[in-house]
Design a protein around this motif. Structure first.
Motif, PDB file in Angstrom:
ATOM      1  N   MET A 185      25.936 -67.839 -39.440  1.00 35.38           N
ATOM      2  CA  MET A 185      25.702 -67.067 -38.097  1.00 35.38           C
ATOM      3  C   MET A 185      25.352 -65.736 -38.102  1.00 35.38           C
ATOM      4  O   MET A 185      25.743 -64.892 -39.220  1.00 35.38           O
ATOM      5  CB  MET A 185      26.863 -67.317 -37.060  1.00 35.38           C
ATOM      6  CG  MET A 185      27.976 -67.018 -37.503  1.00 35.38           C
ATOM      7  SD  MET A 185      29.539 -67.621 -36.384  1.00 35.38           S
ATOM      8  CE  MET A 185      30.654 -66.967 -37.082  1.00 35.38           C
ATOM      9  N   LEU A 186      24.837 -65.083 -37.223  1.00 39.82           N
ATOM     10  CA  LEU A 186      24.227 -63.718 -37.237  1.00 39.82           C
ATOM     11  C   LEU A 186      25.547 -62.852 -36.954  1.00 39.82           C
ATOM     12  O   LEU A 186      26.410 -62.915 -36.112  1.00 39.82           O
ATOM     13  CB  LEU A 186      23.436 -63.326 -36.025  1.00 39.82           C
ATOM     14  CG  LEU A 186      23.098 -62.033 -36.233  1.00 39.82           C
ATOM     15  CD1 LEU A 186      22.108 -61.505 -37.179  1.00 39.82           C
ATOM     16  CD2 LEU A 186      22.038 -61.695 -34.816  1.00 39.82           C
ATOM     17  N   LYS A 187      25.828 -61.780 -37.807  1.00 46.66           N
ATOM     18  CA  LYS A 187      26.939 -60.987 -37.715  1.00 46.66           C
ATOM     19  C   LYS A 187      26.575 -59.495 -37.198  1.00 46.66           C
ATOM     20  O   LYS A 187      26.884 -59.005 -36.245  1.00 46.66           O
ATOM     21  CB  LYS A 187      27.758 -60.736 -38.832  1.00 46.66           C
ATOM     22  CG  LYS A 187      29.104 -59.659 -38.615  1.00 46.66           C
ATOM     23  CD  LYS A 187      29.787 -59.599 -39.852  1.00 46.66           C
ATOM     24  CE  LYS A 187      30.952 -58.771 -39.559  1.00 46.66           C
ATOM     25  NZ  LYS A 187      31.861 -58.424 -40.970  1.00 46.66           N
ATOM     26  N   GLU A 188      25.317 -59.323 -37.863  1.00 47.63           N
ATOM     27  CA  GLU A 188      24.811 -57.753 -37.669  1.00 47.63           C
ATOM     28  C   GLU A 188      23.227 -57.849 -38.051  1.00 47.63           C
ATOM     29  O   GLU A 188      23.017 -58.281 -39.194  1.00 47.63           O
ATOM     30  CB  GLU A 188      25.584 -56.849 -38.507  1.00 47.63           C
ATOM     31  CG  GLU A 188      25.262 -55.153 -38.015  1.00 47.63           C
ATOM     32  CD  GLU A 188      25.998 -54.106 -38.786  1.00 47.63           C
ATOM     33  OE1 GLU A 188      25.877 -53.092 -38.071  1.00 47.63           O
ATOM     34  OE2 GLU A 188      26.295 -54.479 -39.713  1.00 47.63           O
ATOM     35  N   ARG A 189      22.414 -57.160 -37.304  1.00 51.91           N
ATOM     36  CA  ARG A 189      21.086 -56.605 -37.601  1.00 51.91           C
ATOM     37  C   ARG A 189      20.690 -55.156 -37.534  1.00 51.91           C
ATOM     38  O   ARG A 189      21.069 -54.686 -36.427  1.00 51.91           O
ATOM     39  CB  ARG A 189      19.989 -57.562 -36.781  1.00 51.91           C
ATOM     40  CG  ARG A 189      18.787 -57.162 -37.272  1.00 51.91           C
ATOM     41  CD  ARG A 189      17.518 -58.096 -36.210  1.00 51.91           C
ATOM     42  NE  ARG A 189      16.501 -57.585 -36.795  1.00 51.91           N
ATOM     43  CZ  ARG A 189      15.165 -58.275 -36.060  1.00 51.91           C
ATOM     44  NH1 ARG A 189      15.420 -58.926 -34.998  1.00 51.91           N
ATOM     45  NH2 ARG A 189      13.934 -58.028 -36.366  1.00 51.91           N
ATOM     46  N   LYS A 190      20.589 -54.617 -38.558  1.00 56.05           N
ATOM     47  CA  LYS A 190      20.155 -53.240 -38.700  1.00 56.05           C
ATOM     48  C   LYS A 190      18.836 -53.183 -38.976  1.00 56.05           C
ATOM     49  O   LYS A 190      18.348 -53.617 -40.096  1.00 56.05           O
ATOM     50  CB  LYS A 190      20.951 -52.407 -39.636  1.00 56.05           C
ATOM     51  CG  LYS A 190      22.359 -52.188 -39.161  1.00 56.05           C
ATOM     52  CD  LYS A 190      23.095 -50.950 -39.960  1.00 56.05           C
ATOM     53  CE  LYS A 190      24.535 -50.625 -39.265  1.00 56.05           C
ATOM     54  NZ  LYS A 190      25.152 -49.602 -40.032  1.00 56.05           N
ATOM     55  N   ALA A 191      17.939 -52.958 -37.972  1.00 49.24           N
ATOM     56  CA  ALA A 191      16.418 -52.768 -38.094  1.00 49.24           C
ATOM     57  C   ALA A 191      15.912 -52.040 -39.505  1.00 49.24           C
ATOM     58  O   ALA A 191      16.494 -51.193 -39.598  1.00 49.24           O
ATOM     59  CB  ALA A 191      15.764 -52.129 -36.924  1.00 49.24           C
TER      60      ALA A 191
END
Length: 508
Positions: A185-191
């Motif tokens: 599952m998604l924890k963090e997205r930094k572009a």
């Protein structure tokens, strides 16, 4: 039909063998990708990069096994289909939880499939054949069709413009909460830095053995980080040095260098798929079918492939949309319409078609370096044929956004793996960028998709390919093999067109 499809195992030419040792939980891997995905909603994009990342987070009712047969994933079993081919009954697995802790039931599936038919290009492709999607009870979904539609099971299995199942309460057109049933599952997205996925401890794996994308999915790793590395040369050096555990979409010229590397080894998928030039048939100069055919007449597919891949170890000149290893392979329509390399004849044909120097806007990206190299060669042949070429080189995320606007391009360059069901080919859908929509397309494609008999479908696919060559909505350039790299310390990763890292672990 299935016996001639190329299984995953046959795709591996060179890779480090997986050690036959027990796989243990723990660890983090870093996966280098060609760039930043334009979205994390796999319904709304046909970009392979989106599918590669999001298939770990979201799941579909079905998927594909090693032989490219449809196999159940969130469904309990394959669909029950009535004799007339119009009613699909889907039994759901029980005990499946979403990553927010809620239980999955038929209401979630019905809502998700309705969202898919509304927003996804492949869902829209199916929508015209669907009468209704209902839930007789909490573990059953019924799809009622207006007429038989043979590709439906494969469309429900595909991770591209995918029919993912998400909570019924989270069905907004623009996804803001990324909640699926997948093993991560998604924890963090930094572009432009990373997408961080972590293990979903509530994941309910299937109990049968792992089998391609199907069967058991084990979340051994604590974390998977997908890191955008847009520059191809940077990806090569990072692969050789072992900076990443897996590096996707490497230029083929890196193969020998990777073979001699200490920390990593190459993985070659052979055959992987085909580069394709997609025309904008809705607006602009390419709206004229005869202009499209003149553009095709000008091009040397052989020179484009040689520029892109160098050695015939990595490409093959072939106009059949499916190569000979596939039951779908046919040369219908190919003769005289492939690899003409005739700019003088093309110039005369374009003039006769009414071409008056309008810009031919070619949309491409250097993140897939072979796309760019082919575009360069194509531009020179088109200039020789008197075409006014406007080459637009952008990052891949921008390309996937621009191609959705009918007013911004005439040709965009992409590629596709050889898909197990031709009905999955995006350009066959009138809603796919390119917007091919003619009476001949409708007759050929609808007849093909309505036929359930495998032998008859092979013959009907030849009719579809004939219309593709007659109307030139897109151009197949040839066949190619794909190179990636895998760290010596990573095990449990099978070669696949869309690499996946459930079942992967770090050697202890």
């Amino acid at each position: 039909m299935k016996s001639k499809l190329v299984p995953f195992a046959a795709l591996l030419l060179a890779a480090m063998p997986n050690d036959l040792v027990a796989q243990e939980k723990g660890g983090v891997i870093n996966v280098a990708t060609i760039g930043e995905p334009p979205t994390l909603d796999p319904m709304t994009s046909t970009a392979d990069l989106v599918g590669i990342v999001t298939q770990h987070m979201f799941e579909t009712l079905y998927t594909f096994d090693k032989k490219w047969s449809v196999t159940p994933l969130l469904a309990e079993s394959l669909p029950e289909i009535t004799a007339d081919g119009k009613t699909f009954t889907v039994k759901l697995r029980s005990g499946i939880k979403f990553q927010d802790g809620t239980d999955m039931d038929s209401a979630d599936v019905v809502a998700s499939l309705n969202r898919w038919t509304k927003l996804a290009s492949r869902g829209k492709q199916a929508a015209g054949f669907i009468e209704s999607i209902t839930a007789p009870d909490s573990t059953t979904v019924t799809i009622q069709l207006k007429q038989p539609y043979a590709p439906l099971s494969a469309l429900l299995a595909f991770n591209n413009s995918a029919a993912i199942i998400i909570p019924s309460e989270k069905q907004a057109d623009t996804m803001s909460e990324f909640v699926g049933t997948g093993p991560y599952m998604l924890k963090e997205r930094k572009a432009d830095q990373y997408i961080q996925l972590v293990r979903f401890d509530g994941y309910q794996s299937r109990s049968n053995d792992s089998d391609g994308y199907g069967g058991a999915r084990h979340a051994y790793l604590d974390e998977i980080r997908f890191v955008p590395v847009p520059d191809a040369n940077t990806r090569i050096e990072a692969a050789v040095s072992g900076q990443y555990d897996y590096v996707d979409a490497l230029p083929v010229e890196s193969f020998d260098k990777l073979k001699s590397a200490a920390a990593t080894q190459p993985m070659l998928l052979k055959p992987f798929g085909y580069p394709v030039f997609v025309f904008n048939t809705a607006e602009g100069a390419a709206n004229n079918m005869e202009v499209r055919k003149a553009i095709r007449q000008a091009l040397s597919m052989e020179d484009m492939l040689a520029a892109a891949f160098g050695s015939t170890d990595f490409y093959a000149l072939e106009g059949n949309i499916y190569p000979s290893a596939f039951a779908w392979s046919t040369d219908a329509g190919v003769e005289g319409n492939y690899n003409a390399a005739d700019p003088e004849g093309a110039k005369a044909a374009a003039t006769a078609a009414g071409y008056k120097g309008e810009p031919i806007r070619i949309l491409t990206s250097r993140q897939y370096e072979f796309h760019y190299k082919m575009a360069q060669v194509a531009a020179e042949y088109l200039k020789l044929a008197g075409f006014n070429v406007d080459m637009q080189v952008v990052d891949w995320a921008t390309l996937t956004q621009r191609r959705a606007d009918k007013g911004l391009w005439d040709i965009y360059i992409t590629h596709s793996p050889f898909l197990p069901e031709p009905g999955l080919i995006g350009s066959l859908s009138t809603s796919s960028p390119g917007w091919w929509d003619t009476p001949a397309r409708k007759t050929a494609v609808d007849t093909f998709t309505a036929e359930a008999d495998p032998a008859k479908r092979v013959a009907l696919w030849a009719d579809v390919q004939k219309v593709i060559y007659a109307e030139a909505p897109f151009i197949k350039i040839g066949n190619f093999n794909a190179v990636s790299s895998i760290s010596n310390k990573l095990q449990g990763v099978d070669p696949a067109p869309w690499p996946y890292f459930w079942n992967a672990s770090i050697k202890k």
